[in-house]
Scaffold this motif. Structure first.
Motif, mmCIF file in Angstrom:
data_model
loop_
_atom_site.group_PDB
_atom_site.id
_atom_site.type_symbol
_atom_site.label_atom_id
_atom_site.label_comp_id
_atom_site.label_asym_id
_atom_site.label_seq_id
_atom_site.Cartn_x
_atom_site.Cartn_y
_atom_site.Cartn_z
ATOM 1 N N ALA A 14 41.129 13.518 -28.887
ATOM 2 C CA ALA A 14 39.814 14.007 -28.471
ATOM 3 C C ALA A 14 39.524 13.689 -27.015
ATOM 4 C CB ALA A 14 38.734 13.438 -29.370
ATOM 5 N N LYS A 15 39.845 12.487 -26.570
ATOM 6 C CA LYS A 15 39.534 12.095 -25.191
ATOM 7 C C LYS A 15 40.295 12.931 -24.161
ATOM 8 C CE LYS A 15 38.040 7.428 -26.294
ATOM 9 N NZ LYS A 15 38.303 5.999 -26.180
ATOM 10 N N LYS A 18 38.910 16.509 -24.226
ATOM 11 C CA LYS A 18 37.597 16.609 -23.591
ATOM 12 C C LYS A 18 37.738 16.556 -22.078
ATOM 13 C CE LYS A 18 32.944 14.750 -23.604
ATOM 14 N NZ LYS A 18 32.015 13.795 -24.161
ATOM 15 N N LYS A 19 38.587 15.682 -21.586
ATOM 16 C CA LYS A 19 38.809 15.566 -20.144
ATOM 17 C C LYS A 19 39.406 16.856 -19.591
ATOM 18 C CE LYS A 19 40.907 12.786 -16.602
ATOM 19 N NZ LYS A 19 40.424 11.624 -15.985
ATOM 20 N N GLN A 21 39.059 19.843 -20.837
ATOM 21 C CA GLN A 21 38.009 20.858 -20.866
ATOM 22 C C GLN A 21 37.048 20.684 -19.696
ATOM 23 O OE1 GLN A 21 36.593 20.109 -24.834
ATOM 24 N NE2 GLN A 21 37.751 21.821 -25.700
ATOM 25 N N GLN A 22 36.712 19.457 -19.358
ATOM 26 C CA GLN A 22 35.828 19.197 -18.222
ATOM 27 C C GLN A 22 36.498 19.622 -16.917
ATOM 28 O OE1 GLN A 22 35.146 15.011 -18.836
ATOM 29 N NE2 GLN A 22 33.238 15.351 -19.959
#
Length: 75
Positions: A14-15, A18-19, A21-22
């Motif tokens: 997940a981390k 998410k990174k 995607q950012q």
């Protein structure tokens, strides 16, 4: 036990996801600003070859983007 492992795997994935995607969102914003600029902007690689041009540069050079991207400042 398998459920705990699956939960840990999800947390570990997940981390970075998410990174990524950012970072993708930042890149999209950059390209949007770059392309919509009223100023002609071009990016060149270390050999002087065009690798990015915005619409204003296309209008200035009176060329299609694909044509400019085939060009280089070096002979």
């Amino acid at each position: 036990m398998k459920q705990n492992i699956a939960a840990i795997e999800e947390d570990l994935l997940a981390k970075p996801l998410k990174k990524a995607q950012q970072e993708n969102e930042k890149l999209k914003k950059y390209y949007e600003i770059f392309d919509r600029s009223v100023d002609a902007m071009v990016l060149l690689d270390h050999h002087g070859k065009f690798f990015q041009v915005n619409q204003s540069a296309c209008r200035l050079f009176e060329m299609e983007k694909e044509v400019i991207l085939e060009k280089s400042l070096n002979p």
